[in-house]
Design an enzyme around this catalytic site. Structure first.
Site, PDB file in Angstrom:
ATOM      1  N   ARG A 125    -121.485 -57.379 -10.449  1.00  0.00           N
ATOM      2  CA  ARG A 125    -121.036 -56.146  -9.795  1.00  0.00           C
ATOM      3  C   ARG A 125    -119.657 -56.405  -9.162  1.00  0.00           C
ATOM      4  O   ARG A 125    -119.381 -57.505  -8.681  1.00  0.00           O
ATOM      5  CB  ARG A 125    -122.055 -55.798  -8.702  1.00  0.00           C
ATOM      6  CG  ARG A 125    -121.752 -54.554  -7.886  1.00  0.00           C
ATOM      7  CD  ARG A 125    -121.991 -53.300  -8.640  1.00  0.00           C
ATOM      8  NE  ARG A 125    -122.175 -52.142  -7.768  1.00  0.00           N
ATOM      9  CZ  ARG A 125    -122.125 -50.891  -8.205  1.00  0.00           C
ATOM     10  NH1 ARG A 125    -121.898 -50.621  -9.480  1.00  0.00           N
ATOM     11  NH2 ARG A 125    -122.332 -49.891  -7.376  1.00  0.00           N
ATOM     12  N   THR A 402    -122.258 -44.645 -17.124  1.00  0.00           N
ATOM     13  CA  THR A 402    -122.538 -46.067 -17.157  1.00  0.00           C
ATOM     14  C   THR A 402    -123.062 -46.283 -18.558  1.00  0.00           C
ATOM     15  O   THR A 402    -123.285 -45.324 -19.276  1.00  0.00           O
ATOM     16  CB  THR A 402    -123.594 -46.336 -16.064  1.00  0.00           C
ATOM     17  OG1 THR A 402    -123.006 -45.984 -14.814  1.00  0.00           O
ATOM     18  CG2 THR A 402    -124.116 -47.742 -16.029  1.00  0.00           C
ATOM     19  N   THR A 420    -120.732 -50.690 -15.877  1.00  0.00           N
ATOM     20  CA  THR A 420    -120.127 -49.391 -15.574  1.00  0.00           C
ATOM     21  C   THR A 420    -118.743 -49.521 -14.967  1.00  0.00           C
ATOM     22  O   THR A 420    -118.377 -50.585 -14.446  1.00  0.00           O
ATOM     23  CB  THR A 420    -121.030 -48.616 -14.574  1.00  0.00           C
ATOM     24  OG1 THR A 420    -120.546 -47.289 -14.420  1.00  0.00           O
ATOM     25  CG2 THR A 420    -121.068 -49.281 -13.212  1.00  0.00           C
ATOM     26  N   ASN A 422    -118.255 -46.707 -13.058  1.00  0.00           N
ATOM     27  CA  ASN A 422    -118.704 -45.601 -12.206  1.00  0.00           C
ATOM     28  C   ASN A 422    -118.546 -44.269 -12.920  1.00  0.00           C
ATOM     29  O   ASN A 422    -119.357 -43.941 -13.762  1.00  0.00           O
ATOM     30  CB  ASN A 422    -118.042 -45.624 -10.835  1.00  0.00           C
ATOM     31  CG  ASN A 422    -118.831 -44.796  -9.829  1.00  0.00           C
ATOM     32  OD1 ASN A 422    -120.000 -44.493 -10.064  1.00  0.00           O
ATOM     33  ND2 ASN A 422    -118.227 -44.420  -8.727  1.00  0.00           N
ATOM     34  N   ASP A 444    -119.211 -45.990  -4.439  1.00  0.00           N
ATOM     35  CA  ASP A 444    -120.648 -46.287  -4.281  1.00  0.00           C
ATOM     36  C   ASP A 444    -120.976 -46.878  -2.909  1.00  0.00           C
ATOM     37  O   ASP A 444    -122.144 -47.016  -2.554  1.00  0.00           O
ATOM     38  CB  ASP A 444    -121.127 -47.243  -5.383  1.00  0.00           C
ATOM     39  CG  ASP A 444    -121.552 -46.484  -6.638  1.00  0.00           C
ATOM     40  OD1 ASP A 444    -121.632 -45.246  -6.588  1.00  0.00           O
ATOM     41  OD2 ASP A 444    -121.803 -47.133  -7.669  1.00  0.00           O
ATOM     42  N   SER A 473    -125.777 -50.161  -5.833  1.00  0.00           N
ATOM     43  CA  SER A 473    -125.854 -49.557  -7.163  1.00  0.00           C
ATOM     44  C   SER A 473    -127.265 -49.015  -7.406  1.00  0.00           C
ATOM     45  O   SER A 473    -128.209 -49.350  -6.681  1.00  0.00           O
ATOM     46  CB  SER A 473    -125.529 -50.628  -8.207  1.00  0.00           C
ATOM     47  OG  SER A 473    -125.762 -50.147  -9.511  1.00  0.00           O
ATOM     48  N   SER A 474    -127.393 -48.197  -8.446  1.00  0.00           N
ATOM     49  CA  SER A 474    -128.727 -47.780  -8.900  1.00  0.00           C
ATOM     50  C   SER A 474    -129.064 -48.381 -10.257  1.00  0.00           C
ATOM     51  O   SER A 474    -130.124 -48.092 -10.814  1.00  0.00           O
ATOM     52  CB  SER A 474    -128.782 -46.250  -9.013  1.00  0.00           C
ATOM     53  OG  SER A 474    -128.572 -45.658  -7.761  1.00  0.00           O
ATOM     54  N   GLY A 494    -126.566 -43.105 -15.626  1.00  0.00           N
ATOM     55  CA  GLY A 494    -126.994 -41.853 -14.997  1.00  0.00           C
ATOM     56  C   GLY A 494    -126.889 -41.833 -13.482  1.00  0.00           C
ATOM     57  O   GLY A 494    -127.533 -40.999 -12.837  1.00  0.00           O
TER      58      GLY A 494
END
Ligand code: GLY
Length: 591
Positions: A125, A402, A420, A422, A444, A473-474, A494
């Site tokens: 990340r 993403t 990603t 974003n 984010d 993040s998700s 998503g």
């Protein structure tokens, strides 16, 4: 067997595909595609399902772009393993799908060895630059200035993809970085035939992309128009950047010529990333989040992603309900899912952040006991307003565009990767001379406690901006094991919907007994606490919506959610791949 999703573009990958492409006429391709449709329909009648997965025995690749799927499949066929194929696909996507495939962003990868050894999570990340501050996206009055965290050079976090892929390859691959980069370099320098979706994306984002001269030069024609379907699109600057990385290793990106181009771009435009930020960037090996659901072992991404934590939390709560009996997408099922999702997203807003900086009560959030206490708060007949819901109290302290790909090799090794920049095309800013887009991942972070980010997600103290911290993040690359063996490999783009998209594929397979293509294709729902609405895709019946409204839910139909690329490994070793039809370039290919 070489098979592909019926929606794939006819273009074959640059590796060995050029001669073949010349030989195959359009008519022949239409015949093949028609034949695939006929075979699929015949199977559907026999098997009783409306969607049929791609099947294979030796290896399977599912990505959001046919050319990336093809080059990764070639690696598997040549004897490479899942990690070799994954890194090759990741770099290829950076060329063929610039809206999300990247070297200017970051992501997460799960590697699950076929021999049952522990699952490993690789965190690449992005990080906040050292000069980032907690209030950098607020004005003098303390109001959040949204464009600053989304469409300026300050929006970019220090990219992690190149270092992450190199580390993953070094730990689990057999190819050199140069070998893994070769197809991407070829695709960038020789170009590739543009699919419709590529053109549509550039047209949709035209206003924010063409503001930046390097982006205009890189992604649009000389007359300013977008590359059209069927035309060949080349990226000479990106080809040179990838070649430098191939020749000099990641040192080029983090300390060499590419690093200098990034820093020059920053200095010309009031950005924050420095040479020191780049030189000190390191990916991290993390312990994945682990949970169980009806006897299946679920592994998913740990912080700084919130994905794994909340997938396991939601599954723990739903385990107390007879989801199979209640039925797929019935009002009773959707009500239980929505009420559970609300509770999880409320906890996300309070507790989740980068565990290198803040303590996150992971054990508590993912425990069966906590889930049971939350389940007690759910009324089975009536929706609870989100305004009544606050974060719970888990036991003791001890993360829209993403892209995801899933790969399994002949040895049963599995890679689940989500990465990603974003937004679609990230910040929209191309590094001049280097040919790649920079992320806008700083959005984010929580720009101010209580103020939602672009996905409507609320963040708090745990996700405030701090130098060198990773933003929450998700992203949820997920691998499920059954009886100690890899069983399901999945993940999705998503934004905030990644968690619920991934969750529903697990439920569709485990509770509803769907094959993998059905599991990824059927309509999905989503609730994220705030806004207080159940978001649904087309395909939920009017009767069901009416029942949900009677229970007090606000039900809103919006555009489709996620693009989940999944592989299921059956007990006899048969591989089935499900590419998400929500992306026209999605493809599953196996052999
Ligand atoms: N940028 C979206 C996410 O990481 O969740």
């Amino acid at each position: 067997m070489d098979t592909r999703h019926p929606r794939v573009m006819p273009e074959k990958a640059a590796t060995g595909g050029l001669a073949a492409r010349k030989l195959i006429g359009t008519a022949a391709l239409f015949c093949c595609i028609a034949l695939l449709h006929i075979q699929a329909s015949a199977q559907a009648i026999l098997e009783g399902e409306r969607f049929n997965p791609v099947t294979a025995s030796q290896g399977m690749v599912v990505t959001s772009h046919t050319l990336a799927t093809q080059v990764a499949l070639d690696v598997l066929k040549d004897g490479g393993n899942a990690m070799d194929a994954a890194v090759t696909a990741g770099f290829a996507l950076a060329v063929t799908q610039p809206r999300s495939g990247n070297i200017g962003g970051g992501g997460f990868m799960l590697f699950s060895p076929g021999n049952g050894e522990p699952v490993e999570a690789i965190d690449y990340r992005e990080k906040a630059p050292r000069r980032a501050t907690e209030t950098m996206f607020q004005d003098e009055q303390g109001n959040v200035v949204q464009n600053r965290s989304r469409f300026t050079h300050k929006a970019a976090g220090v990219p992690g993809t190149v270092a992450g892929f190199a580390l993953a390859l070094e730990r689990h691959g057999t190819l050199s970085l140069k070998q893994a980069l070769a197809p991407a370099i070829r695709l960038a320098s020789e170009g590739f035939i543009v699919p419709e979706r590529f053109t549509e994306g550039l047209e949709q984002a035209r206003d924010r992309l063409t503001r930046w001269p390097a982006t205009l030069d890189t992604f649009y024609k000389e007359d300013g128009s977008a590359w059209q379907p069927g035309e060949r699109f080349k990226q000479p600057d990106l080809a040179r950047t990838l070649k430098r990385i191939a020749d000099h290793g990641i040192k080029d990106f983090y300390q060499g010529e590419t690093a200098k181009l990034i820093v020059d771009e920053m200095q010309r435009n009031d950005g924050l990333i420095t040479l020191e930020d780049l030189a000190s960037y390191q990916p991290a090996i993390r312990q994945p989040i682990h949970g169980t659901y009806r006897g299946y072992e679920v592994y998913s991404m740990s912080p700084p992603s919130s994905g794994g934590t909340h997938i396991v939390q939601i599954l723990n709560i739903l385990e107390g309900y007879p989801m199979a009996e209640l039925g797929h997408n019935s009002a009773a099922s959707i009500h239980r899912m929505a009420e559970t999702m609300k509770l999880a997203y409320a906890d996300r807003a309070t507790y989740l952040g980068d565990t290198d900086f803040v303590e996150v009560p992971l054990n508590g959030l993912t425990s069966k006991e906590y889930a049971a206490s939350l389940r007690e708060k759910i009324d089975l007949e009536t929706a609870r307003p989100s305004s009544d819901i606050q974060a719970g109290d888990p036991a003791g302290f001890e993360s829209p565009e993403t892209t995801h790909f899933s790969i399994v090799d002949r040895w049963g090794n599995a890679v689940s990767n989500t990465y990603t920049i974003n937004f679609s095309y990230g910040s929209g800013i191309t590094v001049a001379g280097a040919g790649f887009l920079l992320n806008n991942e700083m959005d984010d972070f929580s720009a101010k406690p209580g103020v939602p980010n672009a996905y409507g997600l609320i963040g708090g103290e745990a996700n405030k901006i701090e130098p060198e911290k990773r933003m929450l993040s998700s992203m949820s690359p997920t691998i499920v094991r059954r009886d100690g063996r890899n069983y399901l490999v999945t993940g999705s783009p998503g934004g905030s919907r990644i968690i619920t998209t991934t969750l529903q594929v697990l439920l569709n397979v485990i509770d509803h007994g769907m094959n993998i293509q059905s599991a990824v294709s059927v309509p999905r729902i989503h609730h994220q606490w705030l806004p207080d609405e159940i978001r649904i895709e087309q395909g939920i019946s009017a009767d069901t919506i009416s029942l949900l409204e009677t229970m007090g839910h606000d039900v809103v139909q919006k555009s489709s959610m996620g693009a989940i690329q999944s592989i299921l490994i059956e007990d006899n070793g048969k591989l089935t791949g499900g590419a998400d039809p929500r992306r026209s370039t999605s493809s599953a290919m196996g052999f």
